[in-house]
Design a protein around this motif. Structure first.
Motif, PDB file in Angstrom:
ATOM      1  N   GLY A  29     -27.444  15.002  30.380  1.00 33.45           N
ATOM      2  CA  GLY A  29     -26.689  14.010  31.152  1.00 33.45           C
ATOM      3  C   GLY A  29     -25.222  14.383  31.276  1.00 33.45           C
ATOM      4  N   ALA A  30     -24.625  14.816  30.182  1.00 35.20           N
ATOM      5  CA  ALA A  30     -23.212  15.198  30.206  1.00 35.20           C
ATOM      6  C   ALA A  30     -23.000  16.462  31.032  1.00 35.20           C
ATOM      7  N   MET A  31     -23.912  17.406  30.908  1.00 36.85           N
ATOM      8  CA  MET A  31     -23.780  18.645  31.688  1.00 36.85           C
ATOM      9  C   MET A  31     -23.838  18.353  33.182  1.00 36.85           C
ATOM     10  N   ARG A  32     -24.714  17.448  33.557  1.00 38.69           N
ATOM     11  CA  ARG A  32     -24.802  17.071  34.982  1.00 38.69           C
ATOM     12  C   ARG A  32     -23.549  16.333  35.424  1.00 38.69           C
ATOM     13  N   ALA A  33     -23.122  15.358  34.610  1.00 43.19           N
ATOM     14  CA  ALA A  33     -21.955  14.555  34.979  1.00 43.19           C
ATOM     15  C   ALA A  33     -20.685  15.399  35.048  1.00 43.19           C
ATOM     16  N   ARG A  35     -20.687  18.659  35.453  1.00 43.29           N
ATOM     17  CA  ARG A  35     -20.996  19.869  36.245  1.00 43.29           C
ATOM     18  C   ARG A  35     -20.773  21.142  35.423  1.00 43.29           C
ATOM     19  N   ILE A  36     -21.331  21.136  34.224  1.00 45.52           N
ATOM     20  CA  ILE A  36     -21.248  22.301  33.352  1.00 45.52           C
ATOM     21  C   ILE A  36     -22.552  23.070  33.470  1.00 45.52           C
ATOM     22  N   PRO A  37     -22.507  24.327  33.905  1.00 48.23           N
ATOM     23  CA  PRO A  37     -23.746  25.114  33.992  1.00 48.23           C
ATOM     24  C   PRO A  37     -24.276  25.442  32.597  1.00 48.23           C
ATOM     25  N   ALA A  38     -25.580  25.559  32.478  1.00 45.76           N
ATOM     26  CA  ALA A  38     -26.203  25.825  31.178  1.00 45.76           C
ATOM     27  C   ALA A  38     -25.634  27.074  30.524  1.00 45.76           C
ATOM     28  N   GLN A  39     -25.363  28.105  31.284  1.00 49.61           N
ATOM     29  CA  GLN A  39     -24.863  29.354  30.716  1.00 49.61           C
ATOM     30  C   GLN A  39     -23.504  29.172  30.048  1.00 49.61           C
ATOM     31  N   ALA A  40     -22.751  28.173  30.473  1.00 46.09           N
ATOM     32  CA  ALA A  40     -21.440  27.917  29.864  1.00 46.09           C
ATOM     33  C   ALA A  40     -21.573  27.493  28.404  1.00 46.09           C
ATOM     34  N   LEU A  41     -22.767  27.058  28.005  1.00 43.55           N
ATOM     35  CA  LEU A  41     -23.011  26.618  26.625  1.00 43.55           C
ATOM     36  C   LEU A  41     -23.911  27.616  25.895  1.00 43.55           C
TER      37      LEU A  41
END
Length: 138
Positions: A29-33, A35-41
């Motif tokens: 939910g936070a990644m979507r809100a 706009r953090i791409p999965a690769q950034a984590l």
């Protein structure tokens, strides 16, 4: 073989799965809100990109694979050795209840002193179980 410790063991496993689920619901939910791409984590040190409240369940999940490992091993040892009695069952449920309280605190308000007290009490219960088992078997 006695199975009276099966219920508290399963309850702790269910708690672990619930925390895991909360972790992913909050994280995705936070990644979507944000706009953090999965690769950034891609590594744990990059979780700082997420708000602290989003990382709480993840921190708790790690904790649920520390001391509880001793609980699982002890319960299996007690069941295989047919040493389960009412006191072990009561202590097991106390341990699970305190771990659930610890998880609730850490995943929500995260008031450190409350979390510490729940963790300390659960650890003392587990220590009592281990010491009792050791005294019976040495």
């Amino acid at each position: 073989m006695s199975n009276t410790l099966v219920q508290p063991v399963l309850a702790l496993m269910v708690l672990t799965l619930l925390v895991w689920l909360v972790m992913y619901v909050r994280r995705i939910g936070a990644m979507r809100a944000l706009r953090i791409p999965a690769q950034a984590l891609s590594t744990p040190d990059k979780r700082s990109l997420l708000p602290e409240a989003v990382n709480r369940p993840s921190n708790n999940l790690v904790n649920l694979f520390e001391m509880p490992v001793l609980f699982y091993a002890l319960c299996l040892l007690l069941m295989v050795g047919n040493q389960v009695d009412a006191l072990y069952v009561q202590l097991a449920w106390a341990y699970v209840g305190l771990r659930a309280l610890h998880s609730l605190i850490q995943c929500t308000a995260n008031i450190v002193i409350w979390r510490f007290v729940a963790y300390l009490l659960s650890s003392l219960v587990l220590a009592a179980m281990i010491i009792r088992c050791a005294m019976h078997n040495f």
